[in-house]
Design a protein around this motif. Sequence first.
Motif, PDB file in Angstrom:
ATOM      1  N   PRO A 169       0.822  -1.213   0.000  1.00  0.00           N
ATOM      2  CA  PRO A 169       0.000   0.000   0.000  1.00  0.00           C
ATOM      3  C   PRO A 169       0.860   1.269   0.000  1.00  0.00           C
ATOM      4  CG  PRO A 169      -0.696  -1.542   1.718  1.00  0.00           C
ATOM      5  CD  PRO A 169       0.566  -2.089   1.146  1.00  0.00           C
ATOM      6  N   GLY A 170       0.362   2.305  -0.708  1.00  0.00           N
ATOM      7  CA  GLY A 170       1.143   3.532  -0.897  1.00  0.00           C
ATOM      8  C   GLY A 170       1.552   4.212   0.393  1.00  0.00           C
ATOM      9  N   GLN A 171       0.679   4.154   1.435  1.00  0.00           N
ATOM     10  CA  GLN A 171       0.972   4.914   2.654  1.00  0.00           C
ATOM     11  C   GLN A 171       1.885   4.159   3.618  1.00  0.00           C
ATOM     12  OE1 GLN A 171      -1.833   3.605   1.749  1.00  0.00           O
ATOM     13  NE2 GLN A 171      -2.930   2.629   3.432  1.00  0.00           N
ATOM     14  N   GLN A 172       2.193   2.899   3.288  1.00  0.00           N
ATOM     15  CA  GLN A 172       3.007   2.089   4.203  1.00  0.00           C
ATOM     16  C   GLN A 172       4.399   2.691   4.379  1.00  0.00           C
ATOM     17  OE1 GLN A 172       2.677  -2.198   3.598  1.00  0.00           O
ATOM     18  NE2 GLN A 172       4.827  -2.456   4.161  1.00  0.00           N
ATOM     19  N   ASN A 197      15.006   7.659   3.169  1.00  0.00           N
ATOM     20  CA  ASN A 197      15.093   7.002   4.487  1.00  0.00           C
ATOM     21  C   ASN A 197      14.593   5.560   4.443  1.00  0.00           C
ATOM     22  OD1 ASN A 197      12.472   8.055   4.056  1.00  0.00           O
ATOM     23  ND2 ASN A 197      11.977   7.743   6.206  1.00  0.00           N
ATOM     24  N   LEU A 198      14.023   5.131   3.322  1.00  0.00           N
ATOM     25  CA  LEU A 198      13.514   3.757   3.222  1.00  0.00           C
ATOM     26  C   LEU A 198      14.406   2.883   2.344  1.00  0.00           C
ATOM     27  CD1 LEU A 198       9.679   4.481   2.757  1.00  0.00           C
ATOM     28  CD2 LEU A 198      10.945   4.070   4.888  1.00  0.00           C
ATOM     29  N   ILE A 199      15.257   3.511   1.533  1.00  0.00           N
ATOM     30  CA  ILE A 199      16.039   2.737   0.555  1.00  0.00           C
ATOM     31  C   ILE A 199      16.963   1.734   1.243  1.00  0.00           C
ATOM     32  CG2 ILE A 199      17.833   2.911  -1.220  1.00  0.00           C
ATOM     33  CD1 ILE A 199      16.496   5.349  -2.286  1.00  0.00           C
ATOM     34  N   GLU A 200      17.459   2.106   2.419  1.00  0.00           N
ATOM     35  CA  GLU A 200      18.361   1.188   3.108  1.00  0.00           C
ATOM     36  C   GLU A 200      17.672  -0.165   3.367  1.00  0.00           C
ATOM     37  OE1 GLU A 200      20.340   3.135   6.331  1.00  0.00           O
ATOM     38  OE2 GLU A 200      21.817   1.512   6.513  1.00  0.00           O
ATOM     39  N   HIS A 201      16.363  -0.127   3.640  1.00  0.00           N
ATOM     40  CA  HIS A 201      15.622  -1.385   3.835  1.00  0.00           C
ATOM     41  C   HIS A 201      15.667  -2.230   2.558  1.00  0.00           C
ATOM     42  CE1 HIS A 201      14.125   0.008   7.651  1.00  0.00           C
ATOM     43  NE2 HIS A 201      13.488   1.037   7.114  1.00  0.00           N
ATOM     44  N   TYR A 202      15.566  -1.556   1.406  1.00  0.00           N
ATOM     45  CA  TYR A 202      15.635  -2.282   0.123  1.00  0.00           C
ATOM     46  C   TYR A 202      16.993  -2.972  -0.005  1.00  0.00           C
ATOM     47  CZ  TYR A 202      11.461  -0.082  -2.020  1.00  0.00           C
ATOM     48  OH  TYR A 202      10.192   0.314  -2.324  1.00  0.00           O
ATOM     49  N   LEU A 203      18.049  -2.237   0.342  1.00  0.00           N
ATOM     50  CA  LEU A 203      19.399  -2.796   0.203  1.00  0.00           C
ATOM     51  C   LEU A 203      19.551  -4.002   1.133  1.00  0.00           C
ATOM     52  CD1 LEU A 203      21.387   0.562   0.047  1.00  0.00           C
ATOM     53  CD2 LEU A 203      20.600  -0.857  -1.860  1.00  0.00           C
ATOM     54  N   LEU A 255       8.249  12.347 -10.019  1.00  0.00           N
ATOM     55  CA  LEU A 255       7.563  13.219  -9.071  1.00  0.00           C
ATOM     56  C   LEU A 255       8.174  12.964  -7.684  1.00  0.00           C
ATOM     57  CD1 LEU A 255       3.880  12.719 -10.266  1.00  0.00           C
ATOM     58  CD2 LEU A 255       5.667  14.199 -11.205  1.00  0.00           C
ATOM     59  N   VAL A 256       7.840  13.827  -6.736  1.00  0.00           N
ATOM     60  CA  VAL A 256       8.410  13.653  -5.398  1.00  0.00           C
ATOM     61  C   VAL A 256       7.321  13.875  -4.347  1.00  0.00           C
ATOM     62  CG1 VAL A 256       9.213  16.071  -5.308  1.00  0.00           C
ATOM     63  CG2 VAL A 256      10.306  14.338  -3.865  1.00  0.00           C
ATOM     64  N   THR A 257       7.288  12.987  -3.343  1.00  0.00           N
ATOM     65  CA  THR A 257       6.296  13.154  -2.275  1.00  0.00           C
ATOM     66  C   THR A 257       6.909  13.982  -1.144  1.00  0.00           C
ATOM     67  OG1 THR A 257       7.034  11.167  -1.153  1.00  0.00           O
ATOM     68  CG2 THR A 257       5.261  10.901  -2.762  1.00  0.00           C
ATOM     69  N   GLN A 258       6.039  14.430  -0.236  1.00  0.00           N
ATOM     70  CA  GLN A 258       6.531  15.287   0.841  1.00  0.00           C
ATOM     71  C   GLN A 258       7.471  14.540   1.775  1.00  0.00           C
ATOM     72  OE1 GLN A 258       3.210  17.955   2.338  1.00  0.00           O
ATOM     73  NE2 GLN A 258       2.128  16.719   0.831  1.00  0.00           N
ATOM     74  N   ASP A 259       7.360  13.191   1.790  1.00  0.00           N
ATOM     75  CA  ASP A 259       8.307  12.442   2.626  1.00  0.00           C
ATOM     76  C   ASP A 259       9.476  11.896   1.806  1.00  0.00           C
ATOM     77  OD1 ASP A 259       6.192   9.442   2.955  1.00  0.00           O
ATOM     78  OD2 ASP A 259       6.871  10.597   1.246  1.00  0.00           O
ATOM     79  N   GLY A 260       9.655  12.464   0.615  1.00  0.00           N
ATOM     80  CA  GLY A 260      10.889  12.194  -0.119  1.00  0.00           C
ATOM     81  C   GLY A 260      10.903  10.951  -0.981  1.00  0.00           C
ATOM     82  N   SER A 272      16.047  19.472  -0.876  1.00  0.00           N
ATOM     83  CA  SER A 272      15.883  19.695   0.559  1.00  0.00           C
ATOM     84  C   SER A 272      14.915  18.668   1.156  1.00  0.00           C
ATOM     85  CB  SER A 272      15.482  21.148   0.851  1.00  0.00           C
ATOM     86  OG  SER A 272      14.090  21.283   0.868  1.00  0.00           O
ATOM     87  N   VAL A 273      13.907  18.258   0.380  1.00  0.00           N
ATOM     88  CA  VAL A 273      12.998  17.206   0.867  1.00  0.00           C
ATOM     89  C   VAL A 273      13.758  15.884   1.027  1.00  0.00           C
ATOM     90  CG1 VAL A 273      10.999  15.789   0.286  1.00  0.00           C
ATOM     91  CG2 VAL A 273      10.950  18.227  -0.156  1.00  0.00           C
ATOM     92  N   LEU A 274      14.593  15.573   0.023  1.00  0.00           N
ATOM     93  CA  LEU A 274      15.340  14.321   0.071  1.00  0.00           C
ATOM     94  C   LEU A 274      16.308  14.324   1.265  1.00  0.00           C
ATOM     95  CD1 LEU A 274      16.142  13.695  -3.715  1.00  0.00           C
ATOM     96  CD2 LEU A 274      14.249  12.796  -2.350  1.00  0.00           C
ATOM     97  N   ASN A 275      16.957  15.481   1.501  1.00  0.00           N
ATOM     98  CA  ASN A 275      17.888  15.570   2.616  1.00  0.00           C
ATOM     99  C   ASN A 275      17.179  15.444   3.957  1.00  0.00           C
ATOM    100  OD1 ASN A 275      20.067  15.831   0.956  1.00  0.00           O
ATOM    101  ND2 ASN A 275      20.017  18.070   0.933  1.00  0.00           N
ATOM    102  N   ALA A 276      16.003  16.107   4.063  1.00  0.00           N
ATOM    103  CA  ALA A 276      15.243  16.039   5.313  1.00  0.00           C
ATOM    104  C   ALA A 276      14.819  14.598   5.576  1.00  0.00           C
ATOM    105  CB  ALA A 276      14.015  16.948   5.224  1.00  0.00           C
TER     106      ALA A 276
END
Length: 472
Positions: free
Chosen positions: A179-182, A207-213, A370-375, A464-468
């Motif tokens: 699901p998208g919001q997960q 902040n989630l990519i590390e889980h993928y790795l 596109l980019v979401t507010q949580d990066g 700045s979103v990606l960094n945050a």
Amino acid sequence: MSGTLLNIYHRLPGWMRSSAASLHGFRLRSWRFGPETPQLIEQALERDSWTHQQWQDWQQERLAYVLHRAATCVPYYREQWARRRRNGDSASWEYLENWPELEKEDVRKSPRAFVADNCDTGRMSYAYTSGTTGTPIDLWRSRTTMRTLYALATARTRGWHGVTPRDRWAKLGGQVVTPGQQQEPPFWVWNSALNQLYMSSYHLAPNLIEHYLDALVKHRIDYLFGYTSSVFALAQEMVRLKRNDIKLKVVITEGEPLFAHHRSVIRDAFQCRVSETYGMGELVTAASECPSGTLHQWPEIGHVEVLEDNTQVGDGDFGELVCTSLLNADMPLIRYRVGDRGRLTAHAACECGRRLPSIDVVEAGSYDLLVTQDGRRILGLEDIFFKMPVRQAQIIQERLDLIRARYVPAPGFTTESARAIVRAVKARMDGVEVILEPVDDIPRGANGKFWLQVCKVPDVEIQSVLNASRAL
Ligand SMILES: [Zn+2]
């Protein structure tokens, strides 16, 4: 999958989603692979060394069969030729140059008219493509077509790089497996039927990519297959974290162009060769890159003309790609304008020793991420228009929190369709406002290409979103 089924699936715990994916995978596997597969693979590899003349002879014979079948058994073409005859046109359908070019819009409008009389679409494999025009097209393939296609892909996409169906692989694709919001892993399902870890390309926030790795390590993945931008996002994070614990056999990209900067970052991150592919759901042409770096065309899939002002250009010159189905004679598309430009070199002398023609493709794919507010970076959002009564569609991100969905409504578009668009965007990009903009036409970009996704958020704001998000 229908909306209701998808909702039920999304409420399942992760391990049950994997079981559901595996069941689906067993079904797919029986469409793609059968007892004839090893022989089909062997034959495909033998043809890699065919000469230009052998390919010409083979293609001409197959083309004659496809044109005959199209003109006599395929309703769209049969009626087209009958109309021409009534108007006193005596041109022969035996010659490809006598056929008009075919637009995507014509196939989108009445896809079933392109299926041969003796085929039952209910017993065929169904697929769809949004192509590069933003208009979904229904497609059908027989089991024979599917098995030939997957034998070619196994031989050429994977086999050339020494990987087999026994190798464990990860695919970064556009299916909504999570699901998208997960916000918590897993953002993937293990499909045991295909030996495949299917990873969502919608959850690639820094902040989630590390889980993928970590998942690639945990599932002992041998090679990676996916959208260029998604694979690139993983590779960038590998480099940033200075991780070197994932060494793959090969990374294979699809769906988007692979530029030099993508290639070098991905290669360094995963310590392996990066190989690109080219193709489309309509199955009118396909190509894959060999270990020597040449993108070799697969002549069994389709016949390719390279045209400029409706005239064939010379061997190795650039022009518009106009392609004719050879493999899928059950839904043949004749002189189909795929929307990409490129060049074909028939007498390619490649260091790899293969003699398949080489193809260069330019301007394939027209997406901004596109980019979401949580990066998270979002690709493929135009898929939400699949099965909706719209002729064309485009997603424009005006601000971080504002999406404009622009579309050309077709008959049958209702207020419920409009609500469904808003719901679908919000499911993938939490917290955005959605503006619906019905229009009469969607203009093309400066390079003549149709842009499916346009991002107007300034680069500095995206960074700045990606960094945050990384700092979380
Ligand atoms: Zn080669």
